[in-house]
Scaffold this motif. Structure first.
Motif, PDB file in Angstrom:
ATOM      1  N   GLY A  21     -21.765  -8.882  -8.640  1.00 54.72           N
ATOM      2  CA  GLY A  21     -20.925 -10.059  -8.404  1.00 54.72           C
ATOM      3  C   GLY A  21     -20.226 -10.639  -9.611  1.00 54.72           C
ATOM      4  N   LEU A  44     -23.845 -11.152  -1.292  1.00 57.82           N
ATOM      5  CA  LEU A  44     -23.273 -11.685  -2.535  1.00 57.82           C
ATOM      6  C   LEU A  44     -22.866 -13.143  -2.379  1.00 57.82           C
ATOM      7  CD1 LEU A  44     -21.045  -8.768  -3.910  1.00 57.82           C
ATOM      8  CD2 LEU A  44     -23.164  -9.655  -4.882  1.00 57.82           C
ATOM      9  N   CYS A  59     -18.142 -17.439 -15.017  1.00 61.47           N
ATOM     10  CA  CYS A  59     -18.380 -17.121 -13.607  1.00 61.47           C
ATOM     11  C   CYS A  59     -19.804 -17.450 -13.161  1.00 61.47           C
ATOM     12  CB  CYS A  59     -18.003 -15.679 -13.286  1.00 61.47           C
ATOM     13  SG  CYS A  59     -19.275 -14.465 -13.626  1.00 61.47           S
ATOM     14  N   THR A  60     -19.908 -17.728 -11.873  1.00 55.55           N
ATOM     15  CA  THR A  60     -21.159 -18.196 -11.275  1.00 55.55           C
ATOM     16  C   THR A  60     -22.329 -17.250 -11.520  1.00 55.55           C
ATOM     17  OG1 THR A  60     -19.856 -19.222  -9.545  1.00 55.55           O
ATOM     18  CG2 THR A  60     -22.192 -18.879  -9.075  1.00 55.55           C
ATOM     19  N   PHE A  61     -22.123 -15.965 -11.268  1.00 58.13           N
ATOM     20  CA  PHE A  61     -23.259 -15.039 -11.326  1.00 58.13           C
ATOM     21  C   PHE A  61     -23.830 -14.914 -12.725  1.00 58.13           C
ATOM     22  CE2 PHE A  61     -21.609 -13.892  -7.234  1.00 58.13           C
ATOM     23  CZ  PHE A  61     -22.764 -13.599  -6.516  1.00 58.13           C
ATOM     24  N   ARG A  63     -16.666 -16.659  -7.688  1.00 59.65           N
ATOM     25  CA  ARG A  63     -17.260 -15.443  -7.136  1.00 59.65           C
ATOM     26  C   ARG A  63     -17.784 -15.644  -5.711  1.00 59.65           C
ATOM     27  NH1 ARG A  63     -14.718 -12.481 -10.243  1.00 59.65           N
ATOM     28  NH2 ARG A  63     -15.988 -10.641  -9.847  1.00 59.65           N
ATOM     29  N   ASP A 116     -27.454  -8.492  -7.503  1.00 62.57           N
ATOM     30  CA  ASP A 116     -26.296  -9.321  -7.155  1.00 62.57           C
ATOM     31  C   ASP A 116     -25.504  -9.731  -8.393  1.00 62.57           C
ATOM     32  OD1 ASP A 116     -26.996  -9.036  -4.568  1.00 62.57           O
ATOM     33  OD2 ASP A 116     -27.861 -11.026  -4.303  1.00 62.57           O
ATOM     34  N   PHE A 172     -15.572 -12.841  -1.821  1.00 63.38           N
ATOM     35  CA  PHE A 172     -15.698 -11.383  -1.722  1.00 63.38           C
ATOM     36  C   PHE A 172     -15.241 -10.849  -0.363  1.00 63.38           C
ATOM     37  CE2 PHE A 172     -18.696 -12.028  -5.249  1.00 63.38           C
ATOM     38  CZ  PHE A 172     -18.186 -11.089  -6.124  1.00 63.38           C
ATOM     39  N   SER A 179      -8.094 -12.281  -6.425  1.00 69.02           N
ATOM     40  CA  SER A 179      -7.455 -11.502  -7.475  1.00 69.02           C
ATOM     41  C   SER A 179      -6.868 -10.196  -6.952  1.00 69.02           C
ATOM     42  CB  SER A 179      -8.471 -11.196  -8.592  1.00 69.02           C
ATOM     43  OG  SER A 179      -9.564 -10.490  -8.057  1.00 69.02           O
ATOM     44  N   SER A 193      -9.958 -11.816 -15.084  1.00 65.68           N
ATOM     45  CA  SER A 193     -10.129 -10.801 -14.056  1.00 65.68           C
ATOM     46  C   SER A 193      -9.092  -9.707 -14.299  1.00 65.68           C
ATOM     47  CB  SER A 193      -9.963 -11.417 -12.669  1.00 65.68           C
ATOM     48  OG  SER A 193      -8.612 -11.696 -12.419  1.00 65.68           O
ATOM     49  N   PRO A 206      -7.310  -6.044 -12.493  1.00 63.36           N
ATOM     50  CA  PRO A 206      -6.086  -5.980 -13.268  1.00 63.36           C
ATOM     51  C   PRO A 206      -5.404  -7.351 -13.380  1.00 63.36           C
ATOM     52  CG  PRO A 206      -5.755  -5.074 -11.074  1.00 63.36           C
ATOM     53  CD  PRO A 206      -7.207  -5.414 -11.201  1.00 63.36           C
ATOM     54  N   LYS A 240     -17.297  -1.097  -3.442  1.00 63.28           N
ATOM     55  CA  LYS A 240     -17.925  -2.399  -3.683  1.00 63.28           C
ATOM     56  C   LYS A 240     -17.001  -3.550  -3.318  1.00 63.28           C
ATOM     57  CE  LYS A 240     -21.507  -1.374  -6.997  1.00 63.28           C
ATOM     58  NZ  LYS A 240     -21.988  -1.441  -8.364  1.00 63.28           N
ATOM     59  N   HIS A 278     -23.174  -6.458   2.635  1.00 60.21           N
ATOM     60  CA  HIS A 278     -23.067  -6.595   1.189  1.00 60.21           C
ATOM     61  C   HIS A 278     -22.299  -7.870   0.796  1.00 60.21           C
ATOM     62  CE1 HIS A 278     -22.635  -4.244  -2.870  1.00 60.21           C
ATOM     63  NE2 HIS A 278     -23.214  -5.407  -3.003  1.00 60.21           N
TER      64      HIS A 278
END
Lengths: 218, 636
Positions: free
Chosen positions: B520, A86, B480-482, A50, B516, A53, A67, B325, B327, A61, A82
């Motif tokens: 995220g 993140l 995942c990290t978040f 993650r 976040d 971004f 991906s 993840s 699509p 967003k 933003h």
């Protein structure tokens, strides 16, 4: 089937093939996007670190570049308040579970985390979140390399190298949630597992978790 | 296209089923509610009692098990249907009451209305459930037969027109069936509210010979039991909905993913599948047509994350139950990499009704954007806990005060937690929000799967947020990290706050981190995990502030911020109850004969406060944890 498309990343116009993943298009055109877990040949990206971004015009967003498939006339930004927020939080979360003694680390100056910090102006310190301070296991059973889990960022590069490139399957992810870890079957030391010590995993590690003993410092 | 006329074949099956039930109508029938809620309250013993009493009296009456009628607060429940009387429902059953009912009603002719809850049919003697205050609001569509139908017999479902929607669908083009569901704007009842018809159409368009229909029965929210009740009480309704879906999209195989912790739901569903096969309603050439479809049950192993679509499919394929993840979406690449429709239990349950009564009928219920009904499990500080079904669009206030009969005496409304651990806590000022997918989302909560927990002044919102986060953090898969690290840090921060540690900056950090993690995270578990925290911060900020700034828990819940104190002016020398209740011998008798607590020994278990007779009410909780004497000293 391939179809040429033109996209814009940070005002730079780029020609590429439809269906390519945005992250790799950017990286191949020397546009940096932070990333740890992305593997180009993997058809379905992990999308787990993650950090990659980006913002795409028309979408409210940020999305992960690893991906996202490119489409014609796509307009992409790699920086925005933003996105930066993140990436900063994601990065700091990873650092809160990472051994930050860089000077003792074999990967010092050749580390994906240091690279991200440098490119994005982030600190290699854990200010906002308390370090988790857990007990991390060290496996130095192989002859030439060792695995220090206190530096592991769970990106999965080593698992891919082991399973897909070396076709061994000695290591994989186990554990859930905060206990997720890369390990061998039955948590055996690598030397006692089916590991052939081909060292492809060591070369794949973007940080200093898997390292050559001859590079060890202090 | 069909070899036979499915409608005609169905009419034959139905006639047989009705004949079978005619004989049942000639003698008294006792229906004991034995869904999980009933079992927990002792329904099996009640059933045994009925059987024994009936045998002792030599009566000719049948005792059967039925599911949940939704009035869980009054379990164990039974309905007695005796020819010549309207069927009557009795609650709070025990051995004595069963004896009385058998003697007076089954043997005699006195329905013992003084013990009855309601009649099931309109009559001149006793009110029905529709006459309850909640009856005005309740509109039972998918729960209509829950608790009234013998789930162990397919004939019971068929006698009520069950599988008639399937026969109707099979006599029509698949495209028309799909169109009807799409027109009904049936939105996914798993919580997200995505239109089922649109999903089905997308799956159909992705083509291929092999497609799958999967029902998501991995209900895992604390406090939610809607899907369990439907599968336990009326499994055929869900199965029929799935077959119709399969027909519309051209699938040949489907699965019901039910969590293994719902053994009764699994058992009832498996039995229902078998019976449907025997009747030719499932399997090869359904109702004589050339359409074939079969179902199987897959048992989930208790990971909350497996309710997430991609994790569910991974777990079915034998992989680790972790999300991917998107699509590609499941309708593009689902189970075994084939186009797959995954819908919630309730979503499928609406399908037969929509086919039978039409999209326009469905849209006439509820709101324009969220047609139909919503099923909630009401729990917490509310009089009528249980399962309710109400039209979309009624307000939270109506749901709590009218349908749930408000809060018990002495409880003052503080917040309602809606949508489980992924939902939010809404305050009094939000009670007039209409219940539909979009309005709830705006208020910061989600429809979720339908859990609804009512909280009062004795609930600490920081503790509540911490409780739900502890759940999601524990259930995070760690990919995942978040979610892996973010929820861990949020939980640590919340734990600090319940100890009075931190300051306003801590609250700001918690809010930012929550936002976040929401933006995220990889999957919806992580994206919605911060909801309880963000909504309590938004609506109950003062309570957070009291914790960090004053070291005070206003609801007197957080143990580190309270102490127990026996007020001498209220304590009596004549009473020793608290002394015996204390597990750590922290309570001693003072020289003047009154009791006091040794703070070093006290573990704040609350036993003494509960034990203290109400006429004294001498045990107090103080927050911040400062004894009255110390306070004065501090002032000096």
């Amino acid at each position: 089937m391939s179809e040429e498309v033109t996209i814009t990343i940070d005002d730079q116009s780029i020609k590429t093939q439809r269906g390519e993943k945005l992250l790799w298009v950017a990286l191949e055109n020397n546009i940096f996007i932070p990333h740890l877990c992305a593997i180009k040949d993997e058809s379905r990206p992990n999308a787990s670190c993650r950090l990659c971004f980006v913002e795409i015009e028309g979408q409210d967003k940020p999305v992960t570049a690893c991906s996202k498939e490119v489409e014609n006339a796509m307009v992409v930004k790699t920086r925005s308040p933003h996105i930066d927020r993140l990436v900063k939080t994601g990065f700091e979360l990873i650092l809160s579970d990472h051994n930050l003694k860089c000077r003792e680390c074999p990967a010092n100056r050749d580390c994906a985390l240091q690279m991200i910090a440098k490119k994005r102006g982030l600190k290699l310190k854990c200010d906002r979140f308390k370090p988790l301070e857990r007990e991390y296991e060290l496996d130095d059973s192989p002859a030439e390399f060792a695995f220090d889990r206190s530096r592991c960022v769970l990106c999965g590069q080593c698992v891919w190298a082991d399973r897909v490139e070396a076709e061994i399957g000695a290591i994989g992810f186990t554990g859930r949630g905060i206990n997720r870890v890369v390990t061998t079957f039955k948590d055996l030391p690598l030397a006692d597992s089916i590991c052939t010590e081909c060292k492809l995993c060591v070369d794949a590690c973007p940080v200093g978790a898997l390292y050559y003993k001859h590079n060890q410092k202090a | 296209m069909s070899k036979n006329n499915p409608q005609k074949l169905y009419e034959d099956i139905k006639k047989k089923a009705q004949n079978m039930f005619k004989s049942r109508q000639e003698k008294p029938l006792v229906m004991v509610g034995t869904a999980t809620c009933g079992l927990a309250a002792g329904a099996m013993q009640v059933k045994e009692d009925f059987l024994r009493e009936i045998k002792d009296k030599g009566l000719d009456a049948e005792v059967i098990e039925v599911g949940c009628i939704g009035h869980c607060y009054a379990e164990p429940l039974a309905i007695i249907a005796k020819p010549g009387f309207s069927p009557v429902c009795y609650g709070y059953l025990d051995e004595g009451l069963v004896h009385r009912l058998v003697e007076d009603f089954l043997a005699g002719d006195d329905p013992s209305y003084e013990y009855a809850m309601a009649a099931l049919e309109r009559n001149d003697e006793f009110p029905t459930f529709e006459d309850f205050p909640r009856g005005v609001y309740e509109e039972k569509l998918i729960l209509e037969h829950c608790g009234f139908s013998d789930f162990s017999k397919i004939e019971s479902y068929i006698a009520w027109d069950g599988y008639s929607a399937l026969a109707k669908a099979l006599s029509d083009e698949p495209g028309h069936v799909l169109e009807e569901v799409k027109n009904a704007n049936l939105r996914g009842r798993g919580g997200a509210g995505f239109p089922a018809g649109v999903k089905w159409e997308a799956c159909l368009k992705n083509g291929g010979e092999e497609k799958y229909v999967i029902c998501n029965g991995d209900e895992g929210d604390p406090g939610a039991f809607m899907d369990r009740s439907v599968l336990e009480s009326d499994p055929h309704l869900v199965i029929e909905g799935m077959i119709i879906c399969a027909y519309a999209i051209g699938a040949r195989q489907g699965y019901l993913y039910i969590r293994a912790e719902y053994p009764r739901a699994v058992e009832h569903t498996l039995k229902a599948i078998e019976q449907a096969r025997e009747k030719g309603l499932l399997g090869n050439s359904i109702l004589g047509t050339d359409f074939s479809f079969d179902l199987d049950v897959f048992q989930g192993s208790g990971a909350f994350i497996c309710g997430e679509a991609t994790a569910l499919v991974n777990s079915m394929e034998g992989k680790i139950g972790m999300p991917e993840s998107r699509p590609p979406r499941l309708v593009q690449r689902g189970f075994r990499a084939r186009p797959t429709v995954l819908n919630n239990v309730k979503t499928f349950a609406y399908v037969p009704l929509i086919i039978n009564k039409g999209a326009d009928w469905f849209k006439s219920i509820g709101t324009d954007e969220s047609p139909g009904t919503a099923v909630f499990s009401l729990v917490g500080k509310i009089n009528n806990t249980g399962l309710v079904e109400v039209p979309m669009g009624i307000s939270l206030r109506q749901l709590i005060e009218e349908v749930g009969d408000g809060l018990p005496e002495g409880c003052e409304f503080k917040a309602v937690q809606i949508g489980g651990p992924s939902g939010g806590c809404l305050p009094e000022s939000s009670l007039d929000v209409p219940i539909d997918f979009d309005s709830l989302h705006e208020a910061g909560a989600i429809m979720g799967s339908g859990g609804l927990v009512v909280m009062d002044q004795e609930d600490c919102m920081v503790s509540v947020a911490r409780y739900f986060l502890e759940f999601t953090q524990h259930e995070s898969c760690g990919k995942c990290t978040f979610c892996r690290l973010g929820t861990k840090h949020m939980l640590d921060i919340l734990t600090d706050i319940t100890r009075g540690e931190g300051d306003l900056e801590t609250l700001q950090l918690l809010k930012e981190l929550g936002e976040d993690v929401r933006d995220g995270s990889l999957c919806n578990l992580g994206r919605t995990a911060p909801n309880p925290v963000l909504t309590t911060l938004r609506y109950f900020y003062e309570e957070y502030k009291a914790h960090v700034e004053e070291g005070r828990c206003p609801a007197l819940v957080c143990r580190d911020l309270i102490l127990y104190y026996i007020k001498p002016a209220k304590c009596s020398k004549l009473c020793n109850v608290c002394v015996g209740s204390c597990p750590t011998e922290a309570i001693y008798t003072r020289e003047d004969g009154l009791k006091a607590i040794d703070q070093d020994k006290c573990v704040k278990c609350d036993n003494c406060r509960k034990a203290c007779p109400t006429e004294y009410d001498a045990v107090l909780r103080l927050s911040p944890p400062v004894l009255p004497g110390e306070k004065e000293r501090k002032v000096k």
